[in-house]
Structures are given as structure tokens and as C-alpha cells.
Motif scaffolding. Sequence first.
Motif, PDB file in Angstrom:
ATOM      1  N   CYS A   8       0.904  -1.256  -0.076  1.00 26.17           N
ATOM      2  CA  CYS A   8       0.005   0.475  -0.197  1.00 26.17           C
ATOM      3  C   CYS A   8       0.659   1.161   0.132  1.00 26.17           C
ATOM      4  CB  CYS A   8      -1.338   0.215   1.301  1.00 26.17           C
ATOM      5  SG  CYS A   8      -2.081   1.108   1.027  1.00 26.17           S
ATOM      6  N   ARG A  15      -0.462  -5.481   0.333  1.00 28.87           N
ATOM      7  CA  ARG A  15      -1.611  -6.264  -0.536  1.00 28.87           C
ATOM      8  C   ARG A  15      -2.597  -6.830  -2.011  1.00 28.87           C
ATOM      9  NH1 ARG A  15      -3.189  -0.074  -1.778  1.00 28.87           N
ATOM     10  NH2 ARG A  15      -4.668  -0.914  -3.513  1.00 28.87           N
ATOM     11  N   CYS A  20      -6.851  -1.839   0.147  1.00 27.16           N
ATOM     12  CA  CYS A  20      -5.705  -2.123   1.819  1.00 27.16           C
ATOM     13  C   CYS A  20      -7.043  -2.416   2.720  1.00 27.16           C
ATOM     14  CB  CYS A  20      -4.885  -0.748   1.223  1.00 27.16           C
ATOM     15  SG  CYS A  20      -3.894  -1.266   3.452  1.00 27.16           S
TER      16      CYS A  20
END
Length: 186
Positions: A8, A15, A20
Motif C-alpha cells: 500500500c 495487499r 488496502c
Amino acid sequence: MERAVLLCPVCAEPRSGRRCPRCGHDLLPRQRTGPSSPGDDAGGVPLRAGWVAIAQADPDYYEKATTTGDLEAPRVPFPRAWPARYFALNGERAWIGRRGRSRTHRPEIDLGGWPADPGVARLHALLLAVPTGGWVLMDPGSASGTTVNDDPTPVPVDALVPLAAGDRIHLGAWTTIVLQRSGADW
């Protein structure tokens, strides 16, 4: 092939989807209308000049789809002539699809025109630039799905799939998009 872990850009949490899991940041960038500062051509994001998406009618992909029953060959014939199309990848994102009748949706990778692949949606998939200079693929929920390379499993909705030069994106009835760096053998 091992893929890089995407982080993220806000909280650095690993992620695998559009949002996220830690902070909720949405990877899908908002459309910019112009430069964010004088001399900033890309609205704050480096241009991805150096990448090209090559769209072509792929007889091998078409054959697999008709053999597995995903496609009815007599109803959807393979095009006799469908020249390769080259799209420079610049900016933060590139929509893959076909222009709608209203002409308000203009994908950066427009697969419309004759002969149109009947399995390509108006907004079929999305390529998103990553800070390392590469791209990830996201399918926002197209009806016919999107696959990558030789994996027959469709990309899950809103999942982010890291891509490398030479990767093949399959969508529609016969369309394959190959990502290449500029200057590579096409």
C-alpha cells in the motif's frame, strides 16, 4: 514465476486486492484533468513511457475456448483479418475495453472497431501503474472474465495481478494483449 509483493502506498501493508486491508486506501486512482504542478506532465505520477500493450487476435486462445466449450465456434467465428494494435502505456492507468455507443467511455486500450470481439466489455479490465515502474491487472467484474498467461483460472474480481514484460492477458473470444517494454522485439 515468483511475483513481487505489492505494498500500500499509504501504510506499506502488503495487499492483494483493490483496497488496502489495513487503511482502506483505494488503488484505483481518480482521473486527473491536468498537471498538478507546473512542469508536471503526468499529474504527479511518472509516465510509463517504455511500455506497450499489443492487442491481437489469438488463434490458440480461441481454439482453447472452443475446445473447452466456453465459446460456440459457429456463433462466434474467428476473424479472418484483425491486425495487431499497439497502445503506448502512459500515466497511472489504462482501461481495456471498447468504446460505448454514447462515446463517453473511451478506454485507453480500445478494442472496438471491426471486427469487434463480442466477449470484450466496454470496461473489461484495468492496468494500473505501480511505483516500481511496472503494471498490475485488475478485472472489475467483466462477464466473460480475464486470464493471464497459461492459467485457465479467471482473475478474481478486484484482485491485483502483477505483470511482467511478455505476460499475456486473455479476454473476450479471441483477444490477447501482450505487454512489452519499448524497443523489445514485437
